[in-house]
Design an enzyme around this catalytic site. Sequence first.
Site, mmCIF file in Angstrom:
data_model
loop_
_atom_site.group_PDB
_atom_site.id
_atom_site.type_symbol
_atom_site.label_atom_id
_atom_site.label_comp_id
_atom_site.label_asym_id
_atom_site.label_seq_id
_atom_site.Cartn_x
_atom_site.Cartn_y
_atom_site.Cartn_z
ATOM 1 C CG ASP A 192 -4.160 6.716 2.069
ATOM 2 O OD1 ASP A 192 -3.866 5.508 1.994
ATOM 3 O OD2 ASP A 192 -4.848 7.188 2.991
ATOM 4 C CG HIS A 250 0.402 7.022 4.207
ATOM 5 N ND1 HIS A 250 0.950 6.223 3.229
ATOM 6 C CD2 HIS A 250 -0.852 6.578 4.409
ATOM 7 C CE1 HIS A 250 0.063 5.332 2.853
ATOM 8 N NE2 HIS A 250 -1.051 5.516 3.559
ATOM 9 C CG HIS A 268 -1.731 1.272 1.327
ATOM 10 N ND1 HIS A 268 -2.596 1.757 0.366
ATOM 11 C CD2 HIS A 268 -1.720 2.187 2.325
ATOM 12 C CE1 HIS A 268 -3.086 2.929 0.772
ATOM 13 N NE2 HIS A 268 -2.559 3.205 1.966
ATOM 14 C CD GLU A 285 -4.282 6.124 10.961
ATOM 15 O OE1 GLU A 285 -5.211 5.454 10.491
ATOM 16 O OE2 GLU A 285 -3.968 7.248 10.541
ATOM 17 C CG ASP A 286 -2.090 1.573 10.463
ATOM 18 O OD1 ASP A 286 -2.994 2.021 11.196
ATOM 19 O OD2 ASP A 286 -2.197 1.532 9.216
#
Length: 173
Positions: free
Chosen positions: A138, A72, A48, A76-77
């Site tokens: 994205d 990016h 991704h 967050e992940d």
Amino acid sequence: MGEMKEAWWKRAHYLGESDLISLEKAFEFASRAHDGQKRATGEPYMTHPVAVCSILMEEQADLPTLMSALLHDVVEDTDVTIDEVEKQFGQEVSRIVDGLTKVERGMMSKEEHHATNMQKLLSATADDVRVAVVKIADRLHNMRTLDVKPVEKQIPYANEALIFFAPLPESSD
């Protein structure tokens, strides 16, 4: 991942050698952070960020934008912090990545969380339009792979893209 990376590097033909070294550093950092993660498609998660970066390479985006595309989702992940991103890649890249990183939901309702994230995205975009540029790439890649999600999740996601993201490129005229 090797063949994809090779094709990806060919798109970077417009970058200088030092830029390629920096981009490779961001790629390796993101790869380590996302190691073991999978997308809903079953592919390694790094497909991704690489796809998002590739979309931006087609438009010959600058190095901080490309690095931010690769990074990016790391805050967050994964366990990576925005401070680590800044330490490794500088303030410019960390500001873009931070603008793309959703706030933790905590006790917020789903609607409050969504509104807070939209406000953060718009505010960050007002400071640096590259935040929106990476977000659009994205979203484009996510739309291209939307068929793996159940229809009840596809519809709201696609509607948001139509209502919010589709008009953004036109508003820059």
